[in-house]
Each structure stands twice: as C-alpha cells, then as structure tokens.
Design a protein around this motif. Structure first.
Motif, short mmCIF file in Angstrom:
data_model
loop_
_atom_site.label_atom_id
_atom_site.label_comp_id
_atom_site.label_asym_id
_atom_site.label_seq_id
_atom_site.Cartn_x
_atom_site.Cartn_y
_atom_site.Cartn_z
N TYR A 1 -7.20 -5.40 5.32
CA TYR A 1 -5.79 -5.31 4.97
C TYR A 1 -5.68 -4.77 3.55
CZ TYR A 1 -6.54 -9.74 2.55
OH TYR A 1 -7.01 -10.72 1.73
N VAL A 2 -4.57 -4.05 3.31
CA VAL A 2 -4.34 -3.42 2.01
C VAL A 2 -2.98 -3.89 1.51
CG1 VAL A 2 -4.13 -1.23 0.78
CG2 VAL A 2 -5.64 -1.40 2.78
N PRO A 3 -2.93 -4.54 0.34
CA PRO A 3 -1.62 -4.94 -0.19
C PRO A 3 -0.85 -3.73 -0.70
CG PRO A 3 -3.37 -5.59 -1.70
CD PRO A 3 -4.03 -5.01 -0.49
N THR A 4 0.44 -3.67 -0.39
CA THR A 4 1.32 -2.60 -0.87
C THR A 4 2.55 -3.25 -1.50
OG1 THR A 4 2.55 -2.43 1.20
CG2 THR A 4 0.57 -1.08 1.00
N TRP A 5 3.45 -2.45 -2.03
CA TRP A 5 4.66 -2.99 -2.65
C TRP A 5 5.56 -3.65 -1.61
CZ3 TRP A 5 4.55 -3.68 -7.58
CH2 TRP A 5 3.84 -2.81 -8.39
N LYS A 6 5.52 -3.22 -0.38
CA LYS A 6 6.41 -3.76 0.65
C LYS A 6 5.74 -4.81 1.52
CE LYS A 6 9.94 -0.50 0.92
NZ LYS A 6 11.17 -0.39 1.62
N GLY A 7 4.52 -5.15 1.29
CA GLY A 7 3.80 -6.11 2.11
C GLY A 7 2.37 -5.65 2.33
N PHE A 8 1.82 -6.00 3.47
CA PHE A 8 0.45 -5.63 3.79
C PHE A 8 0.41 -4.56 4.87
CE2 PHE A 8 -0.37 -9.78 1.91
CZ PHE A 8 -1.49 -9.51 1.16
N VAL A 9 -0.60 -3.72 4.78
CA VAL A 9 -0.91 -2.78 5.85
C VAL A 9 -2.27 -3.20 6.40
CG1 VAL A 9 -1.42 -0.39 6.45
CG2 VAL A 9 0.39 -0.90 4.83
N TYR A 10 -2.33 -3.45 7.67
CA TYR A 10 -3.56 -3.88 8.33
C TYR A 10 -4.21 -2.65 8.95
CZ TYR A 10 -1.34 -8.34 7.64
OH TYR A 10 -0.74 -9.43 7.08
N VAL A 11 -5.49 -2.46 8.71
CA VAL A 11 -6.19 -1.26 9.18
C VAL A 11 -7.44 -1.68 9.94
CG1 VAL A 11 -7.19 0.94 8.49
CG2 VAL A 11 -5.40 -0.08 7.09
N ALA A 12 -7.61 -1.08 11.13
CA ALA A 12 -8.81 -1.31 11.94
C ALA A 12 -9.56 0.01 12.06
CB ALA A 12 -8.42 -1.83 13.32
N PHE A 13 -10.88 -0.04 11.91
CA PHE A 13 -11.73 1.14 11.99
C PHE A 13 -12.75 0.97 13.10
CE2 PHE A 13 -10.61 0.61 7.52
CZ PHE A 13 -10.13 1.86 7.20
N VAL A 14 -13.11 2.05 13.76
CA VAL A 14 -14.24 2.08 14.68
C VAL A 14 -15.23 3.07 14.08
CG1 VAL A 14 -15.04 2.60 17.00
CG2 VAL A 14 -12.80 1.54 16.66
#
Length: 160
Positions: free
Chosen positions: A130-143
C-alpha cells in the motif's frame, strides 16, 4: 570514548552530581577558545517543551535551545527527553492495514523460499503493498515472473 578521525565529539558526560557537560557538535580545535556549556540536566528542555504546549519534539526543542544560546548536541536532547519520558506529538493517526487472525491456518510455503527457477513460466509470485497518498491509501498488487524477475501484471485500487 573512542572516535574515528572523521568523527567529532558529540555527546559527553562528566561525573558531576547534577549537571551535564555539552560539547559543540563540530570538531574542537586546541586553543580555539571553545568553552563547553554546562547545562542543568533537564530544566531548559522541559521548560521549552512545556512552553510550547508539549507538542515540540526533539528537533524543535533542540533548535529552540540553540536560539537561546545553549550549544547542545541534538542526540543529547533526544537522550534527555527519552530519560524524562517526554516526546512531541505525532501527526496523523496510525493505520493498521492487517489484523491477523490467531486461530486461522496460514498457507503453506509451496516454493520453500526458493525463487530461482531454471526456465521461464515455472514460477510466478505475487506481492501486495500500500502507498499512502494525500487522499488516503492506494493498494497495489503485483504478479512477478521469477525467472525474468519482471512484473507481468499489476492492479491498483483505493479500496482493499
């Protein structure tokens, strides 16, 4: 205290009953007229912290003491504040992204931590962050394809 030649004297204590000796943070040249400042152990630090509504942390207390004429090392302020059990406020609320279930069974390690494979397309692994941003979190999944060590797919979302 043993120091390497590239280090300077930062924090030193003298065996005095109720005072600390504070040396300047830069290197001390013999005969340069630098006089250490003898400071009461906790008085100025606690005063600065309380005068500023108990929100100042180590860096701001250290800067205020410097403005008031105390040549004190930042690590000394940090140590004394830790000894007095005082700290500044921490902005924001802590986020807990994962709450483990103690009763749940954990998945087996099917590759036994061996990520080297002899040929392509034999092992794909995934990662989630997950990446914190000004508006909340962005959750990222990688393969990730283990042979080439390249990302072969990803997905980002604002909700988990």
């Amino acid at each position: 205290m043993r120091m390497r030649s590239s280090q300077s004297a930062r924090c030193c204590r003298l065996p005095l009953p109720h005072s600390k000796i504070i040396l300047p943070s830069g290197p001390i040249q013999p005969g340069c007229g630098t006089v250490p400042v003898v400071m009461p152990p906790c008085g100025p630090i606690e005063r600065v912290w309380e005068e500023n509504y108990k929100v100042y942390g180590v860096r701001k207390v250290w800067r205020q003491l410097f403005r008031e004429g105390f040549a004190v090392a930042r690590c000394t302020v940090a140590r004394l504040m830790r000894d007095m059990d005082i700290q500044g406020i921490i902005r924001g609320k802590p986020h807990r992204t994962t709450i483990p279930d103690k009763k749940a069974t954990y998945p087996l390690d099917k590759v036994k931590r061996e990520f080297r494979v002899p040929a392509p397309n034999m092992l794909w692994v995934s990662d989630f962050t997950y990446v914190p941003t000004w508006k909340g979190f962005v959750y990222v999944a990688f393969v990730i394809e283990a042979y080439a060590r390249k990302i072969v797919g990803w997905r980002a979302s604002t909700s988990a």
